[in-house]
Design a protein around this motif. Structure first.
Motif, mmCIF file in Angstrom:
data_model
loop_
_atom_site.group_PDB
_atom_site.id
_atom_site.type_symbol
_atom_site.label_atom_id
_atom_site.label_comp_id
_atom_site.label_asym_id
_atom_site.label_seq_id
_atom_site.Cartn_x
_atom_site.Cartn_y
_atom_site.Cartn_z
ATOM 1 N N PHE A 274 0.989 -1.242 -0.200
ATOM 2 C CA PHE A 274 0.146 -0.193 -0.016
ATOM 3 C C PHE A 274 0.848 1.126 0.006
ATOM 4 C CE2 PHE A 274 -3.206 -2.630 2.223
ATOM 5 C CZ PHE A 274 -4.000 -2.845 1.176
ATOM 6 N N GLY A 275 0.409 2.073 -0.520
ATOM 7 C CA GLY A 275 1.099 3.559 -0.721
ATOM 8 C C GLY A 275 1.706 3.811 -1.935
ATOM 9 N N ALA B 133 -1.818 -13.560 4.520
ATOM 10 C CA ALA B 133 -1.432 -12.329 3.748
ATOM 11 C C ALA B 133 -0.738 -11.276 4.645
ATOM 12 C CB ALA B 133 -2.872 -11.614 3.021
ATOM 13 N N GLN B 134 0.069 -10.482 3.908
ATOM 14 C CA GLN B 134 0.703 -9.485 4.644
ATOM 15 C C GLN B 134 0.465 -8.130 3.833
ATOM 16 O OE1 GLN B 134 4.738 -10.967 4.810
ATOM 17 N NE2 GLN B 134 5.299 -10.062 2.792
ATOM 18 N N PHE B 135 0.395 -7.105 4.634
ATOM 19 C CA PHE B 135 -0.094 -5.787 3.784
ATOM 20 C C PHE B 135 1.072 -4.729 4.470
ATOM 21 C CE2 PHE B 135 -3.855 -8.496 4.723
ATOM 22 C CZ PHE B 135 -4.429 -8.635 3.401
ATOM 23 N N VAL B 136 1.996 -4.311 3.475
ATOM 24 C CA VAL B 136 2.792 -3.606 3.942
ATOM 25 C C VAL B 136 2.837 -2.312 3.312
ATOM 26 C CG1 VAL B 136 4.528 -5.655 4.302
ATOM 27 C CG2 VAL B 136 4.503 -4.362 1.950
ATOM 28 N N MET B 137 3.407 -1.341 4.187
ATOM 29 C CA MET B 137 3.332 0.293 3.373
ATOM 30 C C MET B 137 4.645 0.534 2.626
ATOM 31 S SD MET B 137 1.800 1.975 6.920
ATOM 32 C CE MET B 137 2.124 3.683 6.333
ATOM 33 N N MET B 138 4.499 0.953 1.494
ATOM 34 C CA MET B 138 5.611 1.240 0.518
ATOM 35 C C MET B 138 6.725 1.918 1.017
ATOM 36 S SD MET B 138 6.328 1.044 -2.483
ATOM 37 C CE MET B 138 7.888 1.556 -3.373
ATOM 38 N N THR B 139 7.915 1.116 1.134
ATOM 39 C CA THR B 139 9.137 1.558 1.798
ATOM 40 C C THR B 139 10.233 1.597 0.499
ATOM 41 O OG1 THR B 139 8.642 0.703 3.944
ATOM 42 C CG2 THR B 139 10.820 1.239 3.637
#
Length: 529
Positions: free
Chosen positions: A339-340, A364-370
């Motif tokens: 996400f992001g 599932a894993q939902f990670v923020m854009m890094t």
């Protein structure tokens, strides 16, 4: 003099899901003259400074996420008169940072299987850490060693009671070039495959001591796609065809041998979405008891996939069908979503969790854009920041891993329509929805019995607490509560993963094995991959 290998972490849970493989591989790489190394995994418990004495050698492996803690550990060790050596992906990318901020005596870039032993011998020969190493030997080039040089772990040094899954590596490198991933730049795009005999011997050893759950900790377990073979044939590139076919055949030989191991064993790995087109490969994974795989879905829209250089993935209904194919062939998916992305909208979050549920994704894993160092995204962002750099607590945001965690932003690249707070809040809600009790109970029906179903539910909640509860939380009270809950859940989960040792399990006699002959896969009517 003692050798210490330390896996740094700000979060200690008393129990870990998967063994940090590097710790046990470098233990195997430690020269006999130095004795058995002391292993410290801070995801279990924090290092005790009193155990480090003057003249000891301390090896610390850092990735971007734990670099700040790793540097603190290194400085502490140096202050106590020990040699300090850094390695790992972050040290490979920023060796000078390790020397300056981490106060290292030496840094290993690249693979440590061979280079670590050279560092230890040089430290011993030099004597006192106060003398240091010659300037020309402060940075050791580990390079990219070949598969037949990969070392098995020193599992005899492991405390079995602290881990649920062991880890074994079968291949390094990934031929893809995703914009958010650094693997193809640090480990290379040329797959370096370990001989399957060595892999099986290590797995047999782990089962003998009581591990039946094993992560195949590979960059990409599916290194050759049907599209790769088709393109090579269309180009009449016979050498390329032979190379790809050899790699693919060895994958099948490995899976054939895995299928002969005790049937209670369970394997998990990481592959690309394209494997969903290759049902022969998925069927071989099922026979090999590879029950699940992390699959990088990343985005559910064509625009999002294009943004991360991953437009070979499907989107929409085609994506759901592709993910369902894995499950239909006996391979459960841990879907990874980002996400992001610049193309994300508020509706993207609901659409993503709906897609994950519709497609039957097991985890599932939902990670923020890094933007991770070494990636295309990071390079692009760093270049943009050079025009008008953002500074937090005196640290440029392009070195965000050096910003104290309490001051560190949750997102680093501004989004065109949403604030970082909004993205963080919406991401948390997606985690909550996917991992609520009714949804987990429904997904747990994939397990064979009640005990396994209970284990599935506990593991689901543990995964959510470890990776969402402590990672996205913004206030210290919530983080403390999440850590406490994760620590308790981890202890309960471990009981469900314990297996009785099988010391009677024998090692295969490879001198009597006849190589398996396989025909090339049919490449008729292959669509988009």
């Amino acid at each position: 003099m003692s050798v210490h290998l330390i896996n740094p972490s700000d979060n200690s849970f008393g129990t870990a899901v998967i063994t940090p493989r590097w710790l046990f591989v470098l233990a195997a790489a430690t020269p006999e003259v130095a004795g058995d190394p002391i292993l410290v995994d801070e995801s279990i418990e924090q290092v005790n400074p009193e155990t480090i004495k003057p003249g000891d050698i301390v090896g610390v492996s850092v990735h971007t996420g734990n670099a700040l803690r790793g540097y603190a550990v290194g400085r502490m060790a140096r202050a106590r008169g020990a040699w300090v050596v850094y390695g790992g992906i972050h040290a490979t990318l920023f060796p000078e940072e390790c020397l300056e901020i981490g106060e290292a005596h030496a840094v290993v870039k690249g693979d440590g299987d061979i280079a670590w032993g050279n560092v230890v011998r040089d430290c011993i020969a030099a004597g006192s850490p106060s003398m240091g190493l010659a300037e020309s030997t402060r940075i050791y080039e580990g390079g990219r060693i070949q598969g037949n040089e990969f070392l098995a772990g020193r599992w005899d040094l492991m405390n079995r009671d602290h881990y649920m899954w062991a880890s074994v590596q079968t291949i390094r490198g990934c031929p893809k070039h995703c914009s958010f991933c650094s693997v193809w730049r640090t480990d290379g795009q040329q797959p370096r495959q370990r001989k399957f005999q060595s892999v099986i011997d290590e797995i047999v050893n782990l089962r003998r001591i009581g591990f039946r759950f094993i992560a195949l900790a590979d960059d990409n377990f599916y290194p050759v796609t049907l599209t790769d073979l088709r393109l090579a044939r269309e180009q009449n590139n016979e050498a390329r065809i032979a190379e790809l076919t050899a790699i693919r055949n060895e994958r099948f030989e490995l899976m054939d041998e895995l299928s002969k191991l005790p049937k209670d064993m369970v394997f998990f790995t990481q592959i690309t979405m394209e494997a969903g087109e290759d049902t022969e490969y998925l069927d071989a994974m099922k026979r090999a008891n590879i029950k699940g795989a992390l699959v990088g879905v990343e985005a559910v829209t064509p625009e999002g996939l294009k943004a991360v250089f991953k437009d070979w993935n499907y989107s929409g209904d085609a994506l759901a069908k592709q993910l369902q194919t894995f499950k239909q062939h006996g391979v459960h998916v841990l879907g990874s979503f980002i996400f992001g992305l610049p193309t994300d909208k508020p509706a993207t979050f609901d659409a993503t969790v709906a897609m994950a549920l519709k497609a039957g994704v097991t985890f599932a894993q939902f990670v923020m854009m890094t933007p991770f160092p070494g990636t295309v995204d990071f390079g692009r962002w760093e270049k943009e920041q050079a025009k008008n750099p953002t500074v937090i607590d005196g640290v440029p945001i392009t070195r965000y891993w050096l910003i104290p965690t309490e001051s560190r932003p949750k997102m680093f690249t501004p989004h065109p329509t949403m604030s970082s707070g909004e993205i963080s809040e919406r991401t948390q809600k997606v985690w909550d929805k996917f991992y609520d009790w009714p949804a987990i109970w429904e997904r747990s029906a994939c397990t064979p019995n009640l005990k396994a179903r209970v284990a599935f539910m506990f593991l689901s909640k543990l995964y959510r607490q470890m990776y969402a509860g402590t990672g996205i939380s913004t206030d210290s009270a919530r983080k403390k509560k999440s850590k406490a809950w994760a620590r308790w859940t981890a202890a309960q989960c471990h009981k469900l993963f314990v297996a009785k040792p099988m010391p009677e399990l024998g090692f295969p006699d490879w001198t009597r094995r006849v190589p398996t002959q396989r025909s090339a896969p049919a490449l008729i009517s292959i669509g988009k991959m």
